[in-house]
Scaffold this active site. Structure first.
Site, mmCIF file in Angstrom:
data_model
loop_
_atom_site.group_PDB
_atom_site.id
_atom_site.type_symbol
_atom_site.label_atom_id
_atom_site.label_comp_id
_atom_site.label_asym_id
_atom_site.label_seq_id
_atom_site.Cartn_x
_atom_site.Cartn_y
_atom_site.Cartn_z
ATOM 1 C CB VAL A 1 -1.006 -0.030 1.317
ATOM 2 C CG1 VAL A 1 -0.132 0.088 2.561
ATOM 3 C CG2 VAL A 1 -2.070 1.237 1.275
ATOM 4 C CE LYS A 2 3.449 2.087 5.148
ATOM 5 N NZ LYS A 2 3.039 2.973 6.035
ATOM 6 C CG ASP A 3 4.250 0.683 -4.232
ATOM 7 O OD1 ASP A 3 4.945 0.657 -3.643
ATOM 8 O OD2 ASP A 3 3.950 -0.185 -5.223
ATOM 9 C CB ALA B 1 6.253 5.974 -1.955
#
Length: 453
Positions: free
Chosen positions: A43-45, A48
């Protein structure tokens, strides 16, 4: 033709998957938002790229610059993909509790990885918070991301993740359940959903060793609650600005063991190969089952991929070492089965005390049986050796027979743990197990304690 201009164009629009076996006792429709389908497998894409684009827009990040961030691994991966596409250098500062796979993956996509100790205060100069900030001040043309307090984190999920969830559930979502780390996912999604339906309940999954649950319930930041834990990606020993407690209806805490066990169960029972925080999230959801009604639509978000934990939660030896495998241990042979093939470390009566000390140090053990030509005749314990050394500094050059204690009791392989426990006391620190054919193995107090689930 249909194609993305670069890998960043594939971020988002991750699938929603109905859970069946693990949630059979929940009287509601339970759907998983599986974020491992993002190109960086988490999910951090989303956040970021959002944080980088916002920093580019206002001049904090300049062409050819260096991105610096403290990360548990997943944000670093998202930053790395964007850095490659956009031409930046990246330094990731990571704590030593994170899996080796995460560190190797970050290096594989060009990031420089700096590893810091976990068991230090956030303000300690060795902490990954402090090291990240220091590197940012020392590195020319650099930008410190600070995902914890960078509000672009929350904005990414308000703008992307939440609208997808709303659309995929046709606006029928009633509960959102997610692990809380930096707080961006839960706060961004909660803000969007509650704007459309204030009755939607949002639950955060916390871990033991983290401050979130108590702070939400009492407003007290209790430092006594802070201690080291194994679960990755959720919980904190700080209060990130991205955690908007006013949008969260409640927290439930999940143990390290349950998080690890349910991470494996998701793969085995649902065919969903996801990471450690997903195990915590599904166990937390099960703990909340009384909150749900038959017509409810419950969405749980799975953060990242199981590929980052193959050396940890998906490794039997790693699980067994921590007592996370629910194996039935009832007798002597169960306690030693993982190392029964290793030779028993012994010392002979005429060897010197220095030899025993060397063996204790080399094999990192505390007790050694003593033998002579007739068999087991005594024992050596590190506590007794230390006491003897204090009384006589020349003891290292004396033979073992002058300092050895009584021989350890010998039990059969099928002797019960209860019987073995009765034999281990302050006067006797171990027992020997007769494995047949002249082979023996040692069981210590540590082995008994390690078997307790």
């Amino acid at each position: 033709m249909k194609y993305a201009e670069n890998i960043l164009g594939t971020i988002g629009n991750t699938p929603m998957v109905k859970l069946n076996k693990l949630t059979k006792d929940i009287d509601a429709l339970v759907l998983a938002k599986v974020e491992t389908f993002n190109p960086g497998n988490s999910v951090k894409d989303r956040m970021a790229v959002k944080m980088i684009e916002d920093a580019e827009a206002d001049g904090r990040l300049k062409p050819g610059g260096t991105i610096i961030e403290g990360t548990s691994g997943n944000t670093g991966m998202g930053l790395a993909l964007a850095a490659i596409v956009k031409g930046y250098k990246l330094i990731c500062v990571i704590s030593d509790k994170q899996s080796k796979e995460k560190m190797d993956i970050l290096r594989a996509v060009g990031a420089k990885v700096v590893v810091c100790p976990t068991d230090v205060e956030p303000t300690d100069p060795r902490s990954y918070y402090s090291v990240s900030k220091r590197l940012a001040t020392e590195t020319p043309n650099s930008w410190y991301v600070n995902q914890y307090d960078n509000m672009s984190n929350t904005a990414a999920h308000y703008e992307q993740t939440a609208p997808e969830i709303w659309e995929q559930t046709d606006g029928k979502i009633t509960h959102f359940v997610v692990g809380v780390g930096t707080g961006g996912t839960i706060s961004g999604v909660a803000k969007y959903l509650k704007e459309r339906n204030p009755n939607i309940k949002v639950w955060g999954i916390d871990t033991y060793g983290s401050v979130f649950k108590k702070y939400h319930e009492t407003g007290i930041f209790d430092e006594n609650e802070i201690y080291s834990y194994i679960t990755e990606g959720i919980g904190e020993d700080i209060l990130p600005k991205n955690v908007d407690f006013s949008l969260i209806d409640g927290f439930t805490k999940v143990t390290d063991k349950d998080a690890a066990v349910y991470t494996r169960r998701l793969a085995l029972e649902e065919g969903i190969f996801v990471g450690n925080s997903a195990g915590a999230a599904i166990k937390g959801l099960l703990q909340l089952k009384d909150e749900f009604k038959p017509d409810d639509v419950v969405v749980v978000l799975f953060h990242d991929s199981g590929s980052r934990y193959v050396g940890k939660m998906f490794n039997d030896d790693w699980m067994r070492e921590r007592g996370f495998l629910d194996e039935e241990i009832t007798k002597a042979e169960d306690l030693i089965k993982d190392h029964a093939d290793k030779p028993l470390v012994i010392v002979r009566t005429e060897e010197l005390v220095s030899h025993a000390i060397e063996r204790l140090r080399k094999y990192k053990i505390s007790q050694i049986p003593v033998i002579d030509t007739n068999g087991f005749v005594g024992s050596v314990d590190e506590t007794d050796l230390f006491r003897s050394y204090v009384e006589d500094k020349d003891i290292a050059d004396k033979p073992i027979r002058e300092v050895m204690g009584k021989p350890y009791p010998i039990v059969q392989a099928n002797t019960s743990i209860e019987e073995i426990s009765k034999l281990i006391n302050k006067d006797n620190q171990a027992v020997l197990v007769d494995l047949g054919n002249g082979r023996h193995h040692i069981i210590t107090k540590h082995d008994i304690i390690s078997s307790i689930k």
